[in-house]
Design a protein around this motif. Structure first.
Motif, PDB file in Angstrom:
ATOM      1  N   ALA A  10      -2.060   3.244   0.289  1.00  0.00           N
ATOM      2  CA  ALA A  10      -1.347   2.389  -1.318  1.00  0.00           C
ATOM      3  C   ALA A  10      -0.286   3.943  -0.917  1.00  0.00           C
ATOM      4  N   VAL A  11      -0.604   4.566  -0.583  1.00  0.00           N
ATOM      5  CA  VAL A  11       0.132   6.137  -0.821  1.00  0.00           C
ATOM      6  C   VAL A  11      -0.282   6.826   0.679  1.00  0.00           C
ATOM      7  N   SER A  12       0.580   6.935   1.312  1.00  0.00           N
ATOM      8  CA  SER A  12       0.627   7.242   3.010  1.00  0.00           C
ATOM      9  C   SER A  12       1.573   8.878   3.375  1.00  0.00           C
TER      10      SER A  12
ATOM     11  N   ASP B  85      13.899   7.461  -1.778  1.00  0.00           N
ATOM     12  CA  ASP B  85      13.903   5.855  -2.938  1.00  0.00           C
ATOM     13  C   ASP B  85      13.408   5.964  -3.769  1.00  0.00           C
ATOM     14  N   LYS B  86      12.440   5.908  -4.298  1.00  0.00           N
ATOM     15  CA  LYS B  86      11.505   5.892  -5.516  1.00  0.00           C
ATOM     16  C   LYS B  86      10.046   5.771  -4.690  1.00  0.00           C
ATOM     17  N   ALA B  87      10.413   5.180  -3.517  1.00  0.00           N
ATOM     18  CA  ALA B  87       9.345   5.018  -2.697  1.00  0.00           C
ATOM     19  C   ALA B  87       8.618   6.028  -2.113  1.00  0.00           C
ATOM     20  N   HIS B  88       9.220   6.730  -1.971  1.00  0.00           N
ATOM     21  CA  HIS B  88       9.366   7.922  -0.361  1.00  0.00           C
ATOM     22  C   HIS B  88      10.161   8.602  -1.511  1.00  0.00           C
TER      23      HIS B  88
ATOM     24  N   GLU C 169       4.683   8.134   1.216  1.00  0.00           N
ATOM     25  CA  GLU C 169       5.441   6.791   0.796  1.00  0.00           C
ATOM     26  C   GLU C 169       4.148   6.243   0.057  1.00  0.00           C
ATOM     27  N   GLN C 170       5.065   5.371  -0.630  1.00  0.00           N
ATOM     28  CA  GLN C 170       3.830   4.287  -1.622  1.00  0.00           C
ATOM     29  C   GLN C 170       4.325   3.264  -1.451  1.00  0.00           C
TER      30      GLN C 170
ATOM     31  N   PHE D 204      -2.861   8.061  -8.282  1.00  0.00           N
ATOM     32  CA  PHE D 204      -2.894   7.787  -6.584  1.00  0.00           C
ATOM     33  C   PHE D 204      -2.834   8.590  -5.530  1.00  0.00           C
ATOM     34  N   PHE D 205      -3.754   9.076  -5.168  1.00  0.00           N
ATOM     35  CA  PHE D 205      -3.272   9.977  -4.356  1.00  0.00           C
ATOM     36  C   PHE D 205      -3.421  10.146  -2.747  1.00  0.00           C
TER      37      PHE D 205
END
Lengths: 113, 111
Positions: free
Chosen positions: A3-5, A70-73, A24-25, A103-104
């Motif tokens: 999920a979060v890498s 962007d909001k995922a990174h 990145e999530q 979420f970590f």
């Protein structure tokens, strides 16, 4: 399917170098964070971004610069590394709602020699 | 004074024991409260939220005392797998959503 890498998981480098950690999530969350966990296991917030906008910037040396393309990174760049920067850096994400669950990622262990 | 304070432990208990941790917070305007669990060399994960009326999830019970500004976590019938660091977490106020973590209480459950 993580999920979060975060990458890299481990980083060993010399004082004075510049390094980056990437996060990145894939949870569709709006808010992302960088936390630092030092040798005493104290987790301290560094930065927070909401939809690519910086919303929290704690008292962190300006050698640390976050970037959210962007909001995922959410990436973390550190200039002129010092011994005291050695720690585990955790990226985390959450929704904008009040649930509060973070979420970590698995953490990036940075060692400065 | 730290925003969130916990006894670092370690708490060494035998399997089957009941153990309780307390945590105090300094900001009376704090809004939300949680317990996270962190295994050795791993990331923290949410264990449970803490509600004003107290709440239970299996062997785990969390309570909040706003007047005294403390939160507690009770673990009944401890298992070896409960060995971890338990982090008390507070959202300071509505204007700043970042969670503030205590330094954690280490629990070691022994056979």
């Amino acid at each position: 399917d993580t999920a979060v890498s975060q990458t890299p998981k481990y980083l060993v480098t010399q004082m004075g170098n510049d390094k980056s950690i990437k996060c990145e999530q894939n949870l569709g969350h709006d808010t992302m964070y960088w936390y630092k966990q030092d040798s005493k296991k104290f987790l301290k917030i560094m930065f927070s971004y909401n939809n690519k906008e910086l919303i929290i910037n704690e008292t962190v040396p300006n050698r640390f610069s976050p970037k959210s393309p962007d909001k995922a990174h959410l990436n973390l760049h550190i200039n002129s590394l010092e011994l005291g920067d050695s720690a585990v850096y955790f990226c985390a994400s959450t929704t904008s709602g009040p649930s509060g669950e973070l979420f970590f990622g698995e953490g990036s262990r940075l060692t400065v020699l | 004074r730290k925003e969130v304070e916990q006894d670092p432990g370690p708490f060494n208990v035998p399997e089957g024991a009941t153990v309780a941790f307390n945590c105090t917070y300094s900001n009376s305007a704090s809004q939300s409260f949680f317990w996270y669990r962190q295994d050795c060399r791993k990331e923290p994960k949410l264990l449970m939220s803490v509600y004003s009326s107290g709440n239970e999830d299996g062997r785990f019970t969390a309570q909040l005392n706003r007047a005294s500004q403390y939160i507690s976590l009770l673990i009944r019938d401890s298992k070896l797998s409960d060995s971890a660091t338990y982090l008390c977490v507070v959202t300071p106020d509505t204007g700043r959503r970042a969670l503030t973590f205590g330094s954690g209480t280490r629990l070691q459950v022994q056979p």
